[in-house]
Design a protein around this motif. Structure first.
Motif, PDB file in Angstrom:
ATOM      1  N   GLY A 173     102.147 131.556  29.764  1.00 56.80           N
ATOM      2  CA  GLY A 173     102.816 130.263  29.616  1.00 56.80           C
ATOM      3  C   GLY A 173     101.933 129.099  30.016  1.00 56.80           C
ATOM      4  N   ILE A 174     101.167 129.269  31.082  1.00 58.15           N
ATOM      5  CA  ILE A 174     100.294 128.181  31.518  1.00 58.15           C
ATOM      6  C   ILE A 174      99.130 127.990  30.544  1.00 58.15           C
ATOM      7  N   ALA A 217     101.125 125.699  41.369  1.00 56.32           N
ATOM      8  CA  ALA A 217     102.170 126.601  41.854  1.00 56.32           C
ATOM      9  C   ALA A 217     101.815 128.061  41.579  1.00 56.32           C
ATOM     10  N   ILE A 218     101.281 128.333  40.409  1.00 57.59           N
ATOM     11  CA  ILE A 218     100.917 129.717  40.082  1.00 57.59           C
ATOM     12  C   ILE A 218      99.773 130.197  40.962  1.00 57.59           C
ATOM     13  N   TRP A 219      98.753 129.371  41.148  1.00 63.00           N
ATOM     14  CA  TRP A 219      97.618 129.772  41.979  1.00 63.00           C
ATOM     15  C   TRP A 219      98.052 129.940  43.430  1.00 63.00           C
ATOM     16  N   THR A 220      98.921 129.055  43.919  1.00 60.99           N
ATOM     17  CA  THR A 220      99.401 129.175  45.291  1.00 60.99           C
ATOM     18  C   THR A 220     100.218 130.446  45.472  1.00 60.99           C
ATOM     19  N   SER A 221     101.087 130.731  44.507  1.00 61.55           N
ATOM     20  CA  SER A 221     101.891 131.952  44.628  1.00 61.55           C
ATOM     21  C   SER A 221     101.031 133.197  44.514  1.00 61.55           C
ATOM     22  N   PHE A 222      99.973 133.139  43.716  1.00 64.62           N
ATOM     23  CA  PHE A 222      99.074 134.295  43.614  1.00 64.62           C
ATOM     24  C   PHE A 222      98.287 134.495  44.903  1.00 64.62           C
ATOM     25  N   ILE A 256     102.893 117.896  34.743  1.00 68.54           N
ATOM     26  CA  ILE A 256     103.629 119.158  34.798  1.00 68.54           C
ATOM     27  C   ILE A 256     102.660 120.328  34.726  1.00 68.54           C
ATOM     28  N   PHE A 257     101.670 120.230  33.839  1.00 65.29           N
ATOM     29  CA  PHE A 257     100.680 121.296  33.697  1.00 65.29           C
ATOM     30  C   PHE A 257      99.900 121.504  34.996  1.00 65.29           C
ATOM     31  N   LEU A 258      99.442 120.439  35.612  1.00 68.70           N
ATOM     32  CA  LEU A 258      98.701 120.573  36.866  1.00 68.70           C
ATOM     33  C   LEU A 258      99.587 121.097  37.988  1.00 68.70           C
ATOM     34  N   GLY A 259     100.843 120.664  38.025  1.00 71.92           N
ATOM     35  CA  GLY A 259     101.765 121.151  39.045  1.00 71.92           C
ATOM     36  C   GLY A 259     102.064 122.635  38.898  1.00 71.92           C
ATOM     37  N   LEU A 260     102.288 123.080  37.655  1.00 75.27           N
ATOM     38  CA  LEU A 260     102.547 124.502  37.427  1.00 75.27           C
ATOM     39  C   LEU A 260     101.315 125.355  37.701  1.00 75.27           C
ATOM     40  N   THR A 261     100.145 124.832  37.361  1.00 71.35           N
ATOM     41  CA  THR A 261      98.913 125.562  37.666  1.00 71.35           C
ATOM     42  C   THR A 261      98.738 125.719  39.169  1.00 71.35           C
TER      43      THR A 261
END
Length: 113
Positions: free
Chosen positions: A70-71, A42-47, A35-40
């Motif tokens: 949060g991350i 997702a955040i980097w991709t959205s940025f 989950i942590f790697l997936g959210l990271t």
């Protein structure tokens, strides 16, 4: 700048590789790590794709601050949880957390100028 990034990436990856080969841990990563790697990601991709610029400024500030803080908290929890089970995954999540935290502080520094 690229050379500095390359040196930091090598210095971050080298201890993880050593832990994988020398460590006796052979377990799979937990769901929390995934989950942590997936959210990271997702955040980097959205940025990098500019998703944060599509929202109004007030909502963007809440999303930006909340997602990065949060991350960082999730990365710290992942490190503490994985440290007992698999040190290689624990240190890789800690390094990713430090990279995210340093980027967040750097972005806040540039935006306050």
């Amino acid at each position: 700048m690229f050379i500095l990034f390359l040196i930091v990436a090598i210095l971050c990856i080298f201890p993880i590789v050593i832990l994988y080969y020398w460590g006796s841990d052979s377990g799979k990563p937990s769901k929390l790590s995934i989950i942590f790697l997936g959210l990271t990601a997702a955040i980097w991709t959205s940025f990098l794709t500019g998703v944060f610029t599509l929202f109004p400024e007030r909502l963007t500030n809440v999303l930006w601050e909340g997602s990065w803080i949060g991350i960082l908290i999730l990365g710290s929890i992942t490190f503490l949880y994985e440290f007992k089970k698999n040190k290689a995954y624990a240190f890789s999540s800690l390094i990713i957390c430090f990279i995210n935290g340093s980027f967040y502080m750097l972005a806040r520094l540039f935006s306050s100028m």
